[in-house]
Scaffold this motif. Structure first.
Motif, PDB file in Angstrom:
ATOM      1  N   HIS A 292      14.494 -51.588   1.111  1.00  0.00           N
ATOM      2  CA  HIS A 292      15.624 -52.398   1.569  1.00  0.00           C
ATOM      3  C   HIS A 292      16.880 -51.544   1.547  1.00  0.00           C
TER       4      HIS A 292
ATOM      5  N   LEU B 276      12.079 -59.538   2.842  1.00  0.00           N
ATOM      6  CA  LEU B 276      13.038 -58.446   2.711  1.00  0.00           C
ATOM      7  C   LEU B 276      13.525 -57.950   4.070  1.00  0.00           C
TER       8      LEU B 276
ATOM      9  N   LYS C 256      21.554 -58.442  -1.658  1.00  0.00           N
ATOM     10  CA  LYS C 256      21.991 -57.495  -2.695  1.00  0.00           C
ATOM     11  C   LYS C 256      21.258 -57.710  -4.013  1.00  0.00           C
TER      12      LYS C 256
ATOM     13  N   LEU D 127      17.407 -55.751  -8.744  1.00  0.00           N
ATOM     14  CA  LEU D 127      16.049 -56.279  -8.609  1.00  0.00           C
ATOM     15  C   LEU D 127      15.522 -56.657  -9.983  1.00  0.00           C
TER      16      LEU D 127
ATOM     17  N   LEU E 298      19.778 -53.711  -1.096  1.00  0.00           N
ATOM     18  CA  LEU E 298      19.441 -54.311  -2.381  1.00  0.00           C
ATOM     19  C   LEU E 298      19.971 -53.447  -3.531  1.00  0.00           C
TER      20      LEU E 298
END
Length: 396
Positions: A116, A90, A97, A122, A119
Motif C-alpha cells: 500500500h 487495500l 493510513k 498497521l 498506509l
C-alpha cells in the motif's frame, strides 16, 4: 462511524451516504469501525460464523466503493476472508493510513501480504496467521503484531524504509523455538520497540553483539518489555543495552497476570505451556558501559534478590543514568490478582531506605532511585506505548 454487521441494519445505505458526503465535500479523515455481534463477548465466533461475517462485510464493501475509496482508517474484526479479499480492500482504499485487523484471516495457515502506498499504521491482533509479509509499504511507521502461529519467520519485512515503531507480543509454549530479533526484524531499524510475553515463557533469544543485531538496534531510543514472568533472572535483557548504543529509556513490567493466564495445571500440561519461563544469559560483558541510557522504569518491582541485582547491574553499566523508577505491581492488578498474591514492595520510609542501600551498596552512580506506589501519568502512558486497540473509536 461505528456499526455492526447485522441483517436489520441497512449498512449499504450507510456506505452510500458516506460516499455521497465524500463526493460532494472535502473530507480530510474518515474511519469505519465495523463490528460483529461477538466483539464484546468472551466467546469467539466459530469458523462458519467468521466466514458469514466476512461475506456480509464484502457485500457492504462492494456496494460502497466511493466510501471505502475515501477512508483514511479501517478497523475490522472477527472475519474470515477469501484469499484475495484483503488485497482487494487495500487496492480500493487508496487513502488508507491506518488499518487494524482483529481475529481476521483467510483460513488455516494463511499468509497476509500487504502492499500500500499510504498506509502508515498497521495493527494485526490475534489473527492466527502463519506469516505476514510487508512487501511494499513506503509510508509505514508503526506496526503492532500480536499473536502468531509459527515461530519460524512469522514476519517478513520488505520495503518499509520509514518504520519507527514495532510492537511484538505472543505466548510461547514449551516447544516453540526462541526468536532472534536480528532475524525477526531483518532490515528494519526502529526507534521504539515493545516486546510482550503475557507472563509466559521468554521467546526472545539473547544474542551476542553482531553486525546484523547492531544494524537492527542502531536507532533504538525506547524499549518496553511487557509482562515478563515473575521470579526469573532479568540479566538476559542486558544484550539489548549492549546492542543499542543510543537507547535512552528502558521500561519493563514484571507481572504474573493471574486473571489472564491459564492457571489450571492439567490444561497447562495438555496445551504444553512451559513451566520454566526464564532464559539464562551468561555472556553479558562485566565491564560493559552504556552512555545514553538515562531512565530505567520497572513496573511490578519486588525487593527480591533477582530484581535488586538487575537494577544494580544496570546502574553500573549505564554510566549516565539519571533516574530509576520502581513501582509495585499493585496498581497494575485487578482486585482478584491482589487477593491472590502478597507484595514484597518497600512501602514504609524505613523499607525504602533499606532498599536503596541494598541497591547502591558498593557501586558508584549518580542515578536517583524513586520507589513509588502511584504511577506517574507520563510513565503510565509510556507503559502502554505503542498500543493498538482493535475497536477503538476515538482515534483517527
Amino acid at each position: 462511524m461505528t456499526f455492526h454487521l447485522i441483517d436489520d441494519i441497512p449498512i449499504s445505505a450507510i456506505g452510500h451516504a458516506v460516499g455521497h458526503a465524500m463526493a460532494t465535500h472535502l473530507v480530510k479523515n474518515a474511519k469505519f469501525c465495523v463490528r460483529t455481534r461477538k466483539d464484546d463477548d468472551d466467546e469467539i465466533d466459530d469458523d462458519e460464523e467468521l466466514v458469514i461475517w466476512a461475506r456480509r462485510f464484502m457485500l457492504f464493501f462492494h456496494a460502497s466503493p466511493v466510501a471505502f475509496g475515501g477512508l483514511t482508517s479501517l478497523n475490522i474484526g472477527n472475519l474470515r476472508f477469501g484469499e484475495s479479499d484483503i488485497s482487494s480492500i487495500l487496492t480500493t482504499c487508496k487513502r488508507l493510513k491506518r488499518m487494524h485487523l482483529y481475529n481476521c484471516d483467510s483460513g488455516d495457515s494463511s499468509t497476509l501480504q500487504v502492499e500500500h502506498a499510504n498506509l502508515s499504521e498497521l495493527c494485526i491482533v490475534y489473527c492466527g496467521l502463519e506469516q505476514v509479509k510487508l512487501n511494499w509499504l513506503p509510508q509505514l511507521t508503526s506496526i503492532v503484531f500480536d499473536g502468531w502461529i509459527d515461530f519460524q519467520d512469522p514476519l517478513v519485512l520488505g520495503h518499509v524504509p520509514l518504520l519507527e515503531s514495532v510492537s511484538l507480543t505472543n505466548v510461547a509454549l514449551s516447544f516453540n523455538k526462541m526468536v532472534k530479533l536480528s532475524r525477526f526484524l531483518g532490515s528494519a531499524s526502529p526507534r521504539v520497540l515493545k516486546l510482550g510475553f503475557r507472563s509466559e515463557k521468554i521467546w526472545v533469544q539473547p544474542e551476542c553483539p553482531t553486525q546484523d543485531l547492531a544494524s537492527v538496534f542502531r536507532q533504538l531510543r525506547f524499549v518496553n518489555l511487557v509482562k515478563l514472568p515473575e521470579g526469573y533472572d532479568l540479566t538476559w535483557t542486558m544484550f539489548i543495552l549492549e546492542a543499542a548504543p543510543l537507547l535512552k529509556e528502558l521500561y519493563m513490567t514484571v507481572w504474573d497476570d493471574l486473571c489472564s493466564m491459564e492457571m489450571d495445571e492439567e490444561k497447562r500440561k495438555k496445551q504444553l505451556y512451559s513451566e520454566n519461563k526464564g532464559v539464562e544469559w551468561g555472556l553479558a560483558a562485566a565491564d560493559f558501559h552504556h552512555h545514553s541510557l538515562v531512565t530505567l522504569v520497572i513496573f511490578g518491582f519486588e525487593s527480591e534478590d533477582y530484581a535488586v541485582d538487575y537494577v544494580r547491574r544496570v546502574m553500573v553499566a549505564a554510566v549516565n543514568l539519571e533516574d530509576v523508577f520502581l513501582y509495585s505491581r499493585l496498581e497494575l492488578e485487578c482486585g482478584n490478582c491482589q487477593d491472590k498474591k502478597p507484595t514484597r514492595f518497600a512501602w514504609t520510609k524505613r523499607q525504602k531506605i533499606s532498599l536503596k542501600k541494598r541497591i547502591t551498596a558498593g557501586i558508584e552512580s549518580f542515578a536517583i532511585i524513586h520507589s513509588n506506589k502511584t504511577i506517574r501519568a507520563d510513565h503510565k502512558a509510556k507503559m502502554l506505548y505503542p498500543k493498538c486497540t482493535h475497536l477503538d473509536t476515538t482515534s483517527g
